[in-house]
Structure formats: structure tokens, C-alpha cells
Design a protein around this motif. Structure first.
Motif, short mmCIF file in Angstrom:
data_model
loop_
_atom_site.label_atom_id
_atom_site.label_comp_id
_atom_site.label_asym_id
_atom_site.label_seq_id
_atom_site.Cartn_x
_atom_site.Cartn_y
_atom_site.Cartn_z
N ALA A 9 0.83 -1.20 0.00
CA ALA A 9 0.00 0.00 0.00
C ALA A 9 0.87 1.26 0.00
CB ALA A 9 -0.94 0.00 1.20
N ALA A 10 1.91 1.27 0.83
CA ALA A 10 2.80 2.43 0.88
C ALA A 10 3.54 2.62 -0.44
CB ALA A 10 3.80 2.27 2.03
N ALA A 11 4.01 1.51 -1.01
CA ALA A 11 4.72 1.58 -2.29
C ALA A 11 3.78 2.06 -3.40
CB ALA A 11 5.30 0.21 -2.63
N ARG A 58 7.67 0.71 -11.88
CA ARG A 58 7.23 2.09 -11.69
C ARG A 58 8.30 2.92 -10.97
NH1 ARG A 58 3.25 5.53 -13.75
NH2 ARG A 58 2.52 6.89 -12.10
N GLY A 59 9.31 2.24 -10.43
CA GLY A 59 10.41 2.95 -9.78
C GLY A 59 10.38 2.92 -8.26
N VAL A 60 9.54 2.07 -7.68
CA VAL A 60 9.43 1.98 -6.22
C VAL A 60 9.74 0.56 -5.78
CG1 VAL A 60 7.87 2.24 -4.24
CG2 VAL A 60 7.67 3.79 -6.18
N VAL A 61 10.59 0.43 -4.78
CA VAL A 61 10.99 -0.89 -4.28
C VAL A 61 10.85 -0.93 -2.77
CG1 VAL A 61 12.60 -1.37 -6.16
CG2 VAL A 61 13.41 -0.22 -4.10
N LEU A 62 10.80 -2.14 -2.22
CA LEU A 62 10.87 -2.29 -0.78
C LEU A 62 12.29 -1.95 -0.36
CD1 LEU A 62 8.83 -5.53 -0.07
CD2 LEU A 62 8.05 -3.18 -0.22
N ALA A 63 12.44 -1.28 0.77
CA ALA A 63 13.75 -0.80 1.22
C ALA A 63 14.67 -1.95 1.59
CB ALA A 63 13.57 0.15 2.40
N GLY A 64 15.93 -1.72 1.37
CA GLY A 64 16.96 -2.68 1.71
C GLY A 64 17.96 -2.78 0.57
N SER A 65 19.03 -2.03 0.66
CA SER A 65 19.97 -1.99 -0.45
C SER A 65 20.71 -3.31 -0.64
CB SER A 65 20.98 -0.86 -0.24
OG SER A 65 21.68 -1.07 0.97
N ASP A 66 20.71 -4.16 0.38
CA ASP A 66 21.42 -5.43 0.26
C ASP A 66 20.49 -6.56 -0.17
OD1 ASP A 66 19.90 -5.74 2.51
OD2 ASP A 66 21.56 -6.18 3.85
N VAL A 73 9.71 1.42 2.15
CA VAL A 73 9.74 1.54 0.69
C VAL A 73 10.61 2.71 0.32
CG1 VAL A 73 7.48 0.47 0.34
CG2 VAL A 73 7.63 2.93 0.61
N GLN A 74 11.12 2.68 -0.90
CA GLN A 74 11.94 3.78 -1.37
C GLN A 74 11.77 3.93 -2.87
OE1 GLN A 74 15.67 2.20 -0.03
NE2 GLN A 74 16.27 1.60 -2.10
N ILE A 75 12.07 5.12 -3.35
CA ILE A 75 12.05 5.36 -4.79
C ILE A 75 13.35 4.84 -5.35
CG2 ILE A 75 12.03 7.12 -6.59
CD1 ILE A 75 10.27 8.80 -4.75
#
Length: 101
Positions: A9-11, A58-66, A73-75
């Protein structure tokens, strides 16, 4: 347990999509999107993955660079939504300046 429904929902909101638009982009029924976002645990991991892939396009992912999900969530990158929002803000600023002169 990760609250996938809340994250999706947030994403979705961050992507600038309605539930209908996410449904259309992913091929997952709108009713399934609604149930998942309300916390219904009945969605398969495949359905969750399908929704996440659509949001990523769309350019939005769940957060976590690893690669690990951390509950946010992050863009991912600049998207068309970003450009549209920037243009809308610029139009609003311009209209405000013009109305105050």
C-alpha cells in the motif's frame, strides 16, 4: 513477519497509483490488491512478487539496499511520476506568483 500488505500500500501510494492502476499494471485483481492491503494473509507469495515487480517497474521498491526487506519503501530512480509532480509543483508556484502580482 513482514507486513507485505502495508508495504505494498505504501509503495503503491509512493508510485502515485490507485489500487485500480496497480491491479491493471500487475494483472492481479483489484479485489486481491484490496484484501492484501487490508492485511488478508491469503495472498500467495507469487501474487506478492507480481505486485512488487509492477511497483519496481514504476520505480518503487521495498527498502533494503542489500536485497533484504527492512519494512519500508523507497524510490528506486526518477520516474515519470516524479517528473509529473515536479511539473505540477512548478505550475502551482508559477500560478501563485502570477496571482500575487
Amino acid at each position: 513477519m513482514i507486513p507485505y500488505g502495508r508495504l505494498i500500500a505504501a509503495a503503491r501510494v509512493l508510485a502515485g497509483w490507485s489500487q485500480t492502476e496497480l491491479s491493471q499494471a500487475s494483472g492481479v485483481s483489484e479485489r486481491t490488491v484490496q484484501r492484501l492491503e487490508k492485511g488478508d494473509p491469503g495472498a500467495s507469495i507469487g501474487t506478492v512478487a507480481t505486485l512488487l515487480k509492477s511497483l519496481e517497474r514504476r520505480g518503487v521498491v521495498l527498502a533494503g539496499s542489500d536485497g533484504r526487506i527492512r519494512g519500508g519503501v523507497q524510490i528506486l530512480k526518477e520516474t515519470e511520476v516524479d517528473r509529473e509532480l515536479e511539473a505540477e509543483i512548478a505550475r502551482g508556484i508559477s500560478a501563485t506568483k502570477n496571482s500575487s502580482t
